[in-house]
Motif scaffolding. Sequence first.
Motif, PDB file in Angstrom:
ATOM      1  N   ASP A 160      41.445  30.739  38.406  1.00 39.49           N
ATOM      2  CA  ASP A 160      40.110  30.482  37.864  1.00 39.49           C
ATOM      3  C   ASP A 160      39.961  31.099  36.473  1.00 39.49           C
ATOM      4  O   ASP A 160      39.383  30.485  35.557  1.00 39.49           O
ATOM      5  CB  ASP A 160      39.048  31.053  38.799  1.00 39.49           C
ATOM      6  N   LEU A 161      40.458  32.313  36.297  1.00 41.69           N
ATOM      7  CA  LEU A 161      40.361  32.982  34.998  1.00 41.69           C
ATOM      8  C   LEU A 161      41.151  32.229  33.940  1.00 41.69           C
ATOM      9  O   LEU A 161      40.694  32.058  32.805  1.00 41.69           O
ATOM     10  CB  LEU A 161      40.886  34.414  35.120  1.00 41.69           C
ATOM     11  N   ARG A 162      42.320  31.737  34.316  1.00 41.53           N
ATOM     12  CA  ARG A 162      43.141  30.987  33.365  1.00 41.53           C
ATOM     13  C   ARG A 162      42.481  29.659  33.004  1.00 41.53           C
ATOM     14  O   ARG A 162      42.524  29.236  31.838  1.00 41.53           O
ATOM     15  CB  ARG A 162      44.535  30.757  33.954  1.00 41.53           C
ATOM     16  N   ALA A 163      41.890  29.016  33.992  1.00 43.45           N
ATOM     17  CA  ALA A 163      41.208  27.748  33.725  1.00 43.45           C
ATOM     18  C   ALA A 163      40.034  27.959  32.781  1.00 43.45           C
ATOM     19  O   ALA A 163      39.780  27.132  31.898  1.00 43.45           O
ATOM     20  CB  ALA A 163      40.741  27.121  35.039  1.00 43.45           C
ATOM     21  N   GLU A 164      39.324  29.056  32.971  1.00 35.81           N
ATOM     22  CA  GLU A 164      38.184  29.354  32.108  1.00 35.81           C
ATOM     23  C   GLU A 164      38.641  29.537  30.663  1.00 35.81           C
ATOM     24  O   GLU A 164      38.003  29.032  29.727  1.00 35.81           O
ATOM     25  CB  GLU A 164      37.480  30.614  32.609  1.00 35.81           C
ATOM     26  N   SER A 170      32.922  28.713  31.087  1.00 37.27           N
ATOM     27  CA  SER A 170      32.706  29.680  32.157  1.00 37.27           C
ATOM     28  C   SER A 170      32.457  28.915  33.444  1.00 37.27           C
ATOM     29  O   SER A 170      32.275  27.688  33.433  1.00 37.27           O
ATOM     30  CB  SER A 170      31.504  30.567  31.843  1.00 37.27           C
ATOM     31  N   GLU A 171      32.464  29.623  34.572  1.00 38.12           N
ATOM     32  CA  GLU A 171      32.206  28.946  35.838  1.00 38.12           C
ATOM     33  C   GLU A 171      30.841  28.260  35.822  1.00 38.12           C
ATOM     34  O   GLU A 171      30.690  27.136  36.309  1.00 38.12           O
ATOM     35  CB  GLU A 171      32.272  29.930  36.999  1.00 38.12           C
ATOM     36  N   ARG A 172      29.836  28.921  35.248  1.00 37.54           N
ATOM     37  CA  ARG A 172      28.505  28.321  35.172  1.00 37.54           C
ATOM     38  C   ARG A 172      28.515  27.086  34.271  1.00 37.54           C
ATOM     39  O   ARG A 172      27.887  26.065  34.591  1.00 37.54           O
ATOM     40  CB  ARG A 172      27.500  29.354  34.649  1.00 37.54           C
TER      41      ARG A 172
END
Length: 233
Positions: A160-164, A170-172
Amino acid sequence: MTVWDRPEPPTRPAPLDRERIVVAAVALADEGGLEAVSMRKVAARLDAGPMRLYGYISTKEELFDLMVDEVHAEILPGEPPAGWREALRDRAHRTRRAALRHEWLADLLGGRPTLGPNAFAVREATLAAFDGRADLDTVLRAVETVGAYVTGAIRHEIADLRAERATGLSERDWQRASGPRLTRMLATGRFPALARAVHDGVHVDAETSFATGLEWILDAVAAKLARPENYSA
């Protein structure tokens, strides 16, 4: 013969040893991931010729093993845990924190165990915490089960951090961008269980999710250990 069993060559003409090589490799991986690590780049970081490194480390796989063991020093508990549950919990959280400091660790977790001294010390501290609490096979399965959860959860969080970073969302932000598509799909009525999860589910942060899932796994282990047939004689 493993890399830990081979003697190091003389340090002349310039000081060099495996510890310096590994520290440089970890720094490179922290900066750019495992793809940033090569014998040539590590040698350049140390102002040494690449061929000199092969006197200390034969392959990049050996270097990765040494790097993983180096990080295991951060996972090793400072004090002996009070019991098996505390040992597994402490190891899980220490492993997650180490992976967040060294994201490349997530790519190397779950493979064959490293044979370095720090990894041995971590495993010893974990197993010693059971101290006859159950038969050996049950203890080993318990440790493996918790380890599998920890590895999977860490890899998911790091992904998830890499995708961001890769998308700049951001996730939001990602939720806002994908909201219309999600709304249309749920409005079809074909996914009622998913719709309830989206509309009524409570969002928690990664740390809370990790801790909650870990406690559920530890509860399951505790239930297994509580069975009389699992006690050692």
